[in-house]
Scaffold this motif. Structure first.
Motif, mmCIF file in Angstrom:
data_model
loop_
_atom_site.group_PDB
_atom_site.id
_atom_site.type_symbol
_atom_site.label_atom_id
_atom_site.label_comp_id
_atom_site.label_asym_id
_atom_site.label_seq_id
_atom_site.Cartn_x
_atom_site.Cartn_y
_atom_site.Cartn_z
ATOM 1 N N ALA A 128 0.837 -1.202 0.000
ATOM 2 C CA ALA A 128 0.000 0.000 0.000
ATOM 3 C C ALA A 128 0.871 1.250 0.000
ATOM 4 C CB ALA A 128 -0.927 -0.008 1.211
ATOM 5 N N CYS A 129 1.903 1.226 0.797
ATOM 6 C CA CYS A 129 2.852 2.340 0.871
ATOM 7 C C CYS A 129 3.455 2.603 -0.510
ATOM 8 C CB CYS A 129 3.936 1.986 1.889
ATOM 9 S SG CYS A 129 5.124 3.257 2.236
ATOM 10 N N ALA A 130 3.883 1.550 -1.190
ATOM 11 C CA ALA A 130 4.504 1.698 -2.514
ATOM 12 C C ALA A 130 3.532 2.298 -3.519
ATOM 13 C CB ALA A 130 5.007 0.346 -3.004
ATOM 14 N N ARG A 131 2.292 1.828 -3.528
ATOM 15 C CA ARG A 131 1.302 2.334 -4.487
ATOM 16 C C ARG A 131 0.914 3.787 -4.181
ATOM 17 N NH1 ARG A 131 -1.830 -0.625 -7.700
ATOM 18 N NH2 ARG A 131 -1.959 1.432 -8.673
ATOM 19 N N LEU A 132 0.753 4.122 -2.904
ATOM 20 C CA LEU A 132 0.425 5.494 -2.540
ATOM 21 C C LEU A 132 1.598 6.428 -2.826
ATOM 22 C CD1 LEU A 132 -1.544 4.761 0.724
ATOM 23 C CD2 LEU A 132 -2.503 5.660 -1.399
ATOM 24 N N MET A 133 2.795 5.914 -2.681
ATOM 25 C CA MET A 133 3.985 6.694 -3.000
ATOM 26 C C MET A 133 4.001 7.071 -4.480
ATOM 27 S SD MET A 133 7.932 5.717 -2.239
ATOM 28 C CE MET A 133 7.636 5.603 -0.491
ATOM 29 N N PHE A 152 4.171 13.810 12.222
ATOM 30 C CA PHE A 152 3.689 13.146 13.429
ATOM 31 C C PHE A 152 3.221 11.713 13.166
ATOM 32 C CE2 PHE A 152 2.908 17.741 13.952
ATOM 33 C CZ PHE A 152 3.834 17.982 14.957
ATOM 34 N N ALA A 153 3.867 11.033 12.243
ATOM 35 C CA ALA A 153 3.525 9.642 11.930
ATOM 36 C C ALA A 153 4.208 8.699 12.916
ATOM 37 C CB ALA A 153 3.961 9.309 10.507
ATOM 38 N N ARG A 154 3.676 7.502 12.988
ATOM 39 C CA ARG A 154 4.283 6.464 13.823
ATOM 40 C C ARG A 154 5.670 6.117 13.282
ATOM 41 N NH1 ARG A 154 -1.081 2.753 13.611
ATOM 42 N NH2 ARG A 154 -2.216 3.770 15.281
ATOM 43 N N PRO A 155 6.609 5.800 14.168
ATOM 44 C CA PRO A 155 7.952 5.434 13.707
ATOM 45 C C PRO A 155 7.958 4.284 12.693
ATOM 46 C CG PRO A 155 7.983 5.845 16.064
ATOM 47 C CD PRO A 155 6.541 5.886 15.635
ATOM 48 N N ALA A 156 7.082 3.304 12.878
ATOM 49 C CA ALA A 156 7.032 2.172 11.937
ATOM 50 C C ALA A 156 6.599 2.638 10.548
ATOM 51 C CB ALA A 156 6.091 1.090 12.456
ATOM 52 N N GLU A 157 5.699 3.611 10.490
ATOM 53 C CA GLU A 157 5.275 4.144 9.192
ATOM 54 C C GLU A 157 6.406 4.906 8.528
ATOM 55 O OE1 GLU A 157 1.553 6.210 8.851
ATOM 56 O OE2 GLU A 157 0.605 4.881 10.309
ATOM 57 N N VAL A 158 7.105 5.708 9.299
ATOM 58 C CA VAL A 158 8.251 6.450 8.755
ATOM 59 C C VAL A 158 9.262 5.458 8.183
ATOM 60 C CG1 VAL A 158 10.167 7.993 9.305
ATOM 61 C CG2 VAL A 158 7.906 8.416 10.288
ATOM 62 N N ALA A 159 9.531 4.395 8.924
ATOM 63 C CA ALA A 159 10.479 3.367 8.460
ATOM 64 C C ALA A 159 9.984 2.707 7.173
ATOM 65 C CB ALA A 159 10.710 2.324 9.553
ATOM 66 N N ALA A 160 8.681 2.468 7.067
ATOM 67 C CA ALA A 160 8.134 1.837 5.862
ATOM 68 C C ALA A 160 8.307 2.740 4.645
ATOM 69 C CB ALA A 160 6.643 1.515 6.068
ATOM 70 N N TRP A 161 8.054 4.036 4.800
ATOM 71 C CA TRP A 161 8.253 4.973 3.686
ATOM 72 C C TRP A 161 9.725 5.023 3.304
ATOM 73 C CZ3 TRP A 161 4.183 6.412 1.033
ATOM 74 C CH2 TRP A 161 2.950 6.541 1.661
ATOM 75 N N GLN A 162 10.605 5.086 4.313
ATOM 76 C CA GLN A 162 12.044 5.172 4.021
ATOM 77 C C GLN A 162 12.586 3.878 3.421
ATOM 78 O OE1 GLN A 162 13.373 6.736 7.894
ATOM 79 N NE2 GLN A 162 14.183 8.456 6.710
ATOM 80 N N ALA A 163 11.995 2.746 3.753
ATOM 81 C CA ALA A 163 12.428 1.482 3.144
ATOM 82 C C ALA A 163 12.152 1.500 1.640
ATOM 83 C CB ALA A 163 11.710 0.302 3.805
ATOM 84 N N ARG A 164 11.049 2.141 1.259
ATOM 85 C CA ARG A 164 10.694 2.240 -0.163
ATOM 86 C C ARG A 164 11.457 3.355 -0.865
ATOM 87 N NH1 ARG A 164 7.764 -2.146 -1.994
ATOM 88 N NH2 ARG A 164 6.606 -2.923 -0.221
ATOM 89 N N ARG A 165 11.796 4.399 -0.124
ATOM 90 C CA ARG A 165 12.497 5.558 -0.684
ATOM 91 C C ARG A 165 13.589 5.992 0.293
ATOM 92 N NH1 ARG A 165 9.942 9.237 -4.357
ATOM 93 N NH2 ARG A 165 11.790 10.478 -3.978
ATOM 94 N N PRO A 166 14.772 5.385 0.211
ATOM 95 C CA PRO A 166 15.849 5.739 1.144
ATOM 96 C C PRO A 166 16.299 7.199 1.049
ATOM 97 C CG PRO A 166 16.334 3.676 0.014
ATOM 98 C CD PRO A 166 15.121 4.258 -0.644
ATOM 99 N N ASP A 167 15.939 7.885 -0.031
ATOM 100 C CA ASP A 167 16.328 9.290 -0.170
ATOM 101 C C ASP A 167 15.444 10.236 0.651
ATOM 102 O OD1 ASP A 167 14.242 8.571 -1.979
ATOM 103 O OD2 ASP A 167 14.610 10.381 -3.154
ATOM 104 N N LEU A 168 14.381 9.719 1.262
ATOM 105 C CA LEU A 168 13.551 10.556 2.126
ATOM 106 C C LEU A 168 14.348 10.936 3.373
ATOM 107 C CD1 LEU A 168 10.105 8.732 1.939
ATOM 108 C CD2 LEU A 168 10.751 10.878 0.839
ATOM 109 N N ILE A 169 14.224 12.173 3.769
ATOM 110 C CA ILE A 169 14.970 12.681 4.923
ATOM 111 C C ILE A 169 14.035 12.733 6.124
ATOM 112 C CG2 ILE A 169 16.200 14.673 5.874
ATOM 113 C CD1 ILE A 169 16.826 15.454 2.941
ATOM 114 N N ALA A 170 14.460 12.126 7.213
ATOM 115 C CA ALA A 170 13.676 12.174 8.453
ATOM 116 C C ALA A 170 14.178 13.340 9.296
ATOM 117 C CB ALA A 170 13.810 10.874 9.229
ATOM 118 N N ARG A 171 13.239 14.143 9.749
ATOM 119 C CA ARG A 171 13.577 15.249 10.643
ATOM 120 C C ARG A 171 12.994 14.901 12.003
ATOM 121 N NH1 ARG A 171 11.468 21.032 9.057
ATOM 122 N NH2 ARG A 171 9.585 19.789 9.008
ATOM 123 N N GLU A 172 13.817 14.887 13.010
ATOM 124 C CA GLU A 172 13.392 14.506 14.354
ATOM 125 C C GLU A 172 12.902 15.729 15.119
ATOM 126 O OE1 GLU A 172 13.576 11.298 15.743
ATOM 127 O OE2 GLU A 172 14.172 10.569 13.778
ATOM 128 N N GLY A 173 11.907 15.539 15.944
ATOM 129 C CA GLY A 173 11.400 16.587 16.807
ATOM 130 C C GLY A 173 11.092 15.999 18.175
#
Length: 190
Positions: A128-133, A152-173
């Protein structure tokens, strides 16, 4: 369930999908992602192109069934996000780019953490993540959108997006949250 034949749609309003179909994908502890809340923001005029929050929700349909969705807004500013990226916008524009519009997956005006990727039971969240991406990437490319932000997404969701697109940058708050551990009220806590 394979999503290879699922059709991607862009919803310009919560009115484009029934509350039953949308809410079937939302976790019980996420009232701010419910159809009624997001729809109320639109109907009140709080969320609109005029306020800089243009709905462009992504929906993945398998026939008549909504199998995945992602709340998405085109933003012409950074107000109401509780993430202060004015420095990013200024630097991007000094470098010759247009930071706005940007794409944003979040709950408007509500910095509550939680689910952002909405997936029906039995659907592989990774697929689903890949298709929505594909959907947000095409939207960004077609409309000249500078970037996509997931707030404000769950850490597991952030990891799922980054697994599909390693070029995504995570900003911590950091958020400070108070949880009632049986105190009943603030006086009991004190």
């Amino acid at each position: 369930m394979s999503l290879s034949t699922a059709k991607l749609a862009i919803l310009s309003s919560m009115d484009d999908v029934s509350h039953k179909r949308w809410d079937a994908l939302v976790d019980d502890e996420q009232p701010f992602l419910r159809h009624a809340f997001l729809g109320a923001l639109e109907h009140s005029g709080s969320v609109s192109a005029a306020t800089g929050w243009q709905p462009r929700h992504l929906a993945l349909w398998q026939g008549e069934h909504l199998v995945a969705a992602l709340p998405l807004y085109l933003k012409s500013h950074s107000y109401g996000e509780y993430v202060f990226d004015w420095g990013w916008a200024e630097a991007f524009e000094r470098a010759g780019g247009d930071y706005y519009p940007k794409a944003l997956s979040a709950v408007p005006f509500t910095p509550v953490p939680g689910q952002r990727l909405l997936v029906a039971p039995g659907v592989d969240p990774g697929e689903a993540c890949a298709r929505l991406m594909e959907g947000w990437q095409a939207l960004c490319d077609e409309q000249g959108i500078s970037s996509w932000h997931l707030l404000f997404a769950r850490p597991a969701e952030v990891a799922a997006w980054q697994a599909r697109r390693p070029d995504l940058i995570a900003r911590e708050g950091v958020q400070f949250q108070w949880h009632d551990e049986g105190y009943g009220d603030f006086e009991g806590f004190l």
